[in-house]
Write a protein that holds these residues in place. Sequence first.
Motif, PDB file in Angstrom:
ATOM      1  N   ILE A  54     -19.590  25.171 -51.099  1.00 17.09           N
ATOM      2  CA  ILE A  54     -18.516  25.553 -52.062  1.00 17.09           C
ATOM      3  C   ILE A  54     -17.531  24.275 -52.520  1.00 17.09           C
ATOM      4  CG2 ILE A  54     -16.731  27.135 -52.347  1.00 17.09           C
ATOM      5  CD1 ILE A  54     -17.905  28.982 -50.427  1.00 17.09           C
ATOM      6  N   VAL A  55     -17.165  23.448 -51.374  1.00 16.85           N
ATOM      7  CA  VAL A  55     -16.222  22.508 -51.874  1.00 16.85           C
ATOM      8  C   VAL A  55     -16.895  21.382 -52.670  1.00 16.85           C
ATOM      9  CG1 VAL A  55     -15.098  20.530 -50.762  1.00 16.85           C
ATOM     10  CG2 VAL A  55     -14.941  22.645 -49.738  1.00 16.85           C
ATOM     11  N   LEU A  56     -18.164  21.066 -52.591  1.00 17.13           N
ATOM     12  CA  LEU A  56     -19.029  20.161 -53.177  1.00 17.13           C
ATOM     13  C   LEU A  56     -19.175  20.973 -54.537  1.00 17.13           C
ATOM     14  CD1 LEU A  56     -21.644  18.904 -50.647  1.00 17.13           C
ATOM     15  CD2 LEU A  56     -19.604  17.839 -51.594  1.00 17.13           C
ATOM     16  N   THR A  57     -19.541  21.914 -54.863  1.00 21.97           N
ATOM     17  CA  THR A  57     -19.602  22.566 -55.980  1.00 21.97           C
ATOM     18  C   THR A  57     -18.381  22.874 -56.892  1.00 21.97           C
ATOM     19  OG1 THR A  57     -21.421  24.399 -54.979  1.00 21.97           O
ATOM     20  CG2 THR A  57     -20.340  24.876 -57.260  1.00 21.97           C
ATOM     21  N   LEU A  58     -17.466  22.831 -56.278  1.00 18.99           N
ATOM     22  CA  LEU A  58     -16.113  22.922 -56.965  1.00 18.99           C
ATOM     23  C   LEU A  58     -15.686  21.352 -57.388  1.00 18.99           C
ATOM     24  CD1 LEU A  58     -13.676  24.919 -54.790  1.00 18.99           C
ATOM     25  CD2 LEU A  58     -14.678  25.708 -56.888  1.00 18.99           C
ATOM     26  N   SER A  59     -16.200  20.315 -56.807  1.00 18.37           N
ATOM     27  CA  SER A  59     -15.842  18.961 -57.060  1.00 18.37           C
ATOM     28  C   SER A  59     -16.922  18.737 -58.499  1.00 18.37           C
ATOM     29  CB  SER A  59     -16.476  18.130 -56.084  1.00 18.37           C
ATOM     30  OG  SER A  59     -17.640  17.853 -55.943  1.00 18.37           O
ATOM     31  N   ASP A  60     -17.802  19.457 -58.508  1.00 14.63           N
ATOM     32  CA  ASP A  60     -18.957  19.200 -59.644  1.00 14.63           C
ATOM     33  C   ASP A  60     -18.475  19.863 -60.884  1.00 14.63           C
ATOM     34  OD1 ASP A  60     -21.016  18.560 -60.991  1.00 14.63           O
ATOM     35  OD2 ASP A  60     -22.173  20.495 -60.584  1.00 14.63           O
ATOM     36  N   THR A  61     -17.572  21.115 -60.521  1.00 15.42           N
ATOM     37  CA  THR A  61     -17.002  21.866 -61.660  1.00 15.42           C
ATOM     38  C   THR A  61     -15.748  21.018 -62.162  1.00 15.42           C
ATOM     39  OG1 THR A  61     -17.617  23.829 -60.434  1.00 15.42           O
ATOM     40  CG2 THR A  61     -15.616  24.102 -62.273  1.00 15.42           C
ATOM     41  N   VAL A  62     -14.954  20.517 -61.570  1.00 11.67           N
ATOM     42  CA  VAL A  62     -13.806  19.632 -62.065  1.00 11.67           C
ATOM     43  C   VAL A  62     -13.959  18.210 -62.419  1.00 11.67           C
ATOM     44  CG1 VAL A  62     -12.444  21.132 -60.432  1.00 11.67           C
ATOM     45  CG2 VAL A  62     -13.020  18.740 -59.674  1.00 11.67           C
ATOM     46  N   ASP A  63     -14.917  17.633 -61.897  1.00  7.86           N
ATOM     47  CA  ASP A  63     -15.098  15.984 -62.380  1.00  7.86           C
ATOM     48  C   ASP A  63     -15.046  15.941 -63.720  1.00  7.86           C
ATOM     49  OD1 ASP A  63     -17.726  16.882 -62.694  1.00  7.86           O
ATOM     50  OD2 ASP A  63     -18.880  15.590 -61.270  1.00  7.86           O
ATOM     51  N   GLY A  64     -16.018  16.894 -64.415  1.00  6.69           N
ATOM     52  CA  GLY A  64     -16.245  16.585 -65.942  1.00  6.69           C
ATOM     53  C   GLY A  64     -14.678  16.635 -66.768  1.00  6.69           C
ATOM     54  N   LYS A  65     -13.960  17.950 -66.173  1.00  6.39           N
ATOM     55  CA  LYS A  65     -12.701  18.125 -66.726  1.00  6.39           C
ATOM     56  C   LYS A  65     -11.687  17.143 -66.550  1.00  6.39           C
ATOM     57  CE  LYS A  65     -13.309  23.390 -66.499  1.00  6.39           C
ATOM     58  NZ  LYS A  65     -14.794  23.225 -66.087  1.00  6.39           N
ATOM     59  N   ILE A  66     -11.663  16.492 -65.378  1.00  2.53           N
ATOM     60  CA  ILE A  66     -10.677  15.429 -65.028  1.00  2.53           C
ATOM     61  C   ILE A  66     -10.943  14.363 -65.970  1.00  2.53           C
ATOM     62  CG2 ILE A  66     -10.036  13.775 -63.237  1.00  2.53           C
ATOM     63  CD1 ILE A  66     -10.500  15.850 -61.000  1.00  2.53           C
ATOM     64  N   ALA A  67     -12.432  14.076 -66.113  1.00  2.00           N
ATOM     65  CA  ALA A  67     -12.802  12.778 -67.021  1.00  2.00           C
ATOM     66  C   ALA A  67     -11.915  12.745 -68.254  1.00  2.00           C
ATOM     67  CB  ALA A  67     -14.243  12.557 -67.128  1.00  2.00           C
ATOM     68  N   ARG A  68     -12.009  14.309 -68.730  1.00  4.32           N
ATOM     69  CA  ARG A  68     -11.542  14.421 -70.213  1.00  4.32           C
ATOM     70  C   ARG A  68     -10.005  14.405 -69.927  1.00  4.32           C
ATOM     71  NH1 ARG A  68     -16.116  17.806 -70.333  1.00  4.32           N
ATOM     72  NH2 ARG A  68     -15.009  19.666 -69.353  1.00  4.32           N
ATOM     73  N   TRP A  69      -9.348  14.859 -69.231  1.00  3.57           N
ATOM     74  CA  TRP A  69      -8.125  15.167 -69.065  1.00  3.57           C
ATOM     75  C   TRP A  69      -7.333  13.759 -68.970  1.00  3.57           C
ATOM     76  CZ3 TRP A  69      -5.001  15.740 -63.943  1.00  3.57           C
ATOM     77  CH2 TRP A  69      -3.563  16.153 -64.419  1.00  3.57           C
ATOM     78  N   LEU A  70      -8.055  12.992 -68.167  1.00  9.57           N
ATOM     79  CA  LEU A  70      -7.474  11.557 -68.055  1.00  9.57           C
ATOM     80  C   LEU A  70      -7.899  10.537 -68.809  1.00  9.57           C
ATOM     81  CD1 LEU A  70      -7.467  11.380 -63.948  1.00  9.57           C
ATOM     82  CD2 LEU A  70      -5.688  11.964 -65.471  1.00  9.57           C
ATOM     83  N   ASP A  71      -8.879  11.035 -69.652  1.00  3.96           N
ATOM     84  CA  ASP A  71      -9.578  10.225 -70.521  1.00  3.96           C
ATOM     85  C   ASP A  71     -10.265   9.004 -69.975  1.00  3.96           C
ATOM     86  OD1 ASP A  71     -10.506   9.130 -73.204  1.00  3.96           O
ATOM     87  OD2 ASP A  71      -8.722   8.168 -73.670  1.00  3.96           O
ATOM     88  N   GLN A  72     -11.033   9.547 -68.861  1.00  2.00           N
ATOM     89  CA  GLN A  72     -11.555   8.389 -68.125  1.00  2.00           C
ATOM     90  C   GLN A  72     -13.066   8.538 -67.952  1.00  2.00           C
ATOM     91  OE1 GLN A  72     -10.002   8.633 -64.088  1.00  2.00           O
ATOM     92  NE2 GLN A  72      -8.485   7.206 -64.377  1.00  2.00           N
ATOM     93  N   ARG A  73     -13.913   8.967 -69.361  1.00  2.00           N
ATOM     94  CA  ARG A  73     -15.278   8.892 -69.467  1.00  2.00           C
ATOM     95  C   ARG A  73     -15.743   7.552 -69.516  1.00  2.00           C
ATOM     96  NH1 ARG A  73     -14.756  13.643 -74.077  1.00  2.00           N
ATOM     97  NH2 ARG A  73     -12.667  12.432 -74.444  1.00  2.00           N
ATOM     98  N   THR A  74     -16.742   7.526 -68.811  1.00  2.00           N
ATOM     99  CA  THR A  74     -17.542   5.988 -68.718  1.00  2.00           C
ATOM    100  C   THR A  74     -18.953   6.251 -69.197  1.00  2.00           C
ATOM    101  OG1 THR A  74     -17.779   6.247 -66.216  1.00  2.00           O
ATOM    102  CG2 THR A  74     -16.022   5.019 -66.985  1.00  2.00           C
TER     103      THR A  74
END
Length: 224
Positions: free
Chosen positions: A76-96
């Motif tokens: 569940i923890v790993l799945t949550l990390s998969d859910t938030v990483d893309g959102k964080i990339a857009r929020w922080l403008d850290q798309r690579t």
Amino acid sequence: MNNAEQIAPPPANRGPNIPSGDGKPNSTAPEHVTSNPVISNLTVPNIICVLRALLSPFMVLLAWNDQAQATLILFIVLTLSDTVDGKIARWLDQRTEIGPKLDSIADAAMYVCLALSLLFLRADLLANEAIWIAAAIGSFIAAECFALLKFGKLPTYHTQTAKTAWLLVGIAAVNLLIGGPAWPLHIAMASVIVANIESGLLTYFLKKPVSDVTSIFHVRGNKI
């Protein structure tokens, strides 16, 4: 002597990167140091992806020791990390550029380790569902190999269909880890097959590899 003929005073001391009057860098200035690609890719979402890949094998270790509840919590923890990483990339403008690749690798590691964990914990049930599982895995391998043959690289489409399929896989996995029935697994495997068919169609229609595609209809509508 007119103003144009006056001798100009010697130039003031320049900083290391200030150009001289002819527009060229000062001869004493050090060359510009290019940014380190490792540092530029060391973003929060990329770190999350790497951690997800590194922590996934611990699910197998927990399942090997018959720790179903701990395996479930870690998944569940790993799945949550998969859910938030893309959102964080857009929020922080850290798309690579490497971000989608890391995400795909981390997802693959997580689900492979999940499958191995379930083999240790629910081997009896999975044996009866071998056809469903083999069909899903076979369609995945076929879609990946097709993209590899055409583009020389694995796909990172991340379509909405694929995201929905992996969500259903996660729900089915949780259901199995708590000792539930097999029918959620049937739905999850069917959705994975549909997602892999869409991936194959994307590879067929695309002229070059792209990442983060909404759906096959988006590609056809925009003629990418």
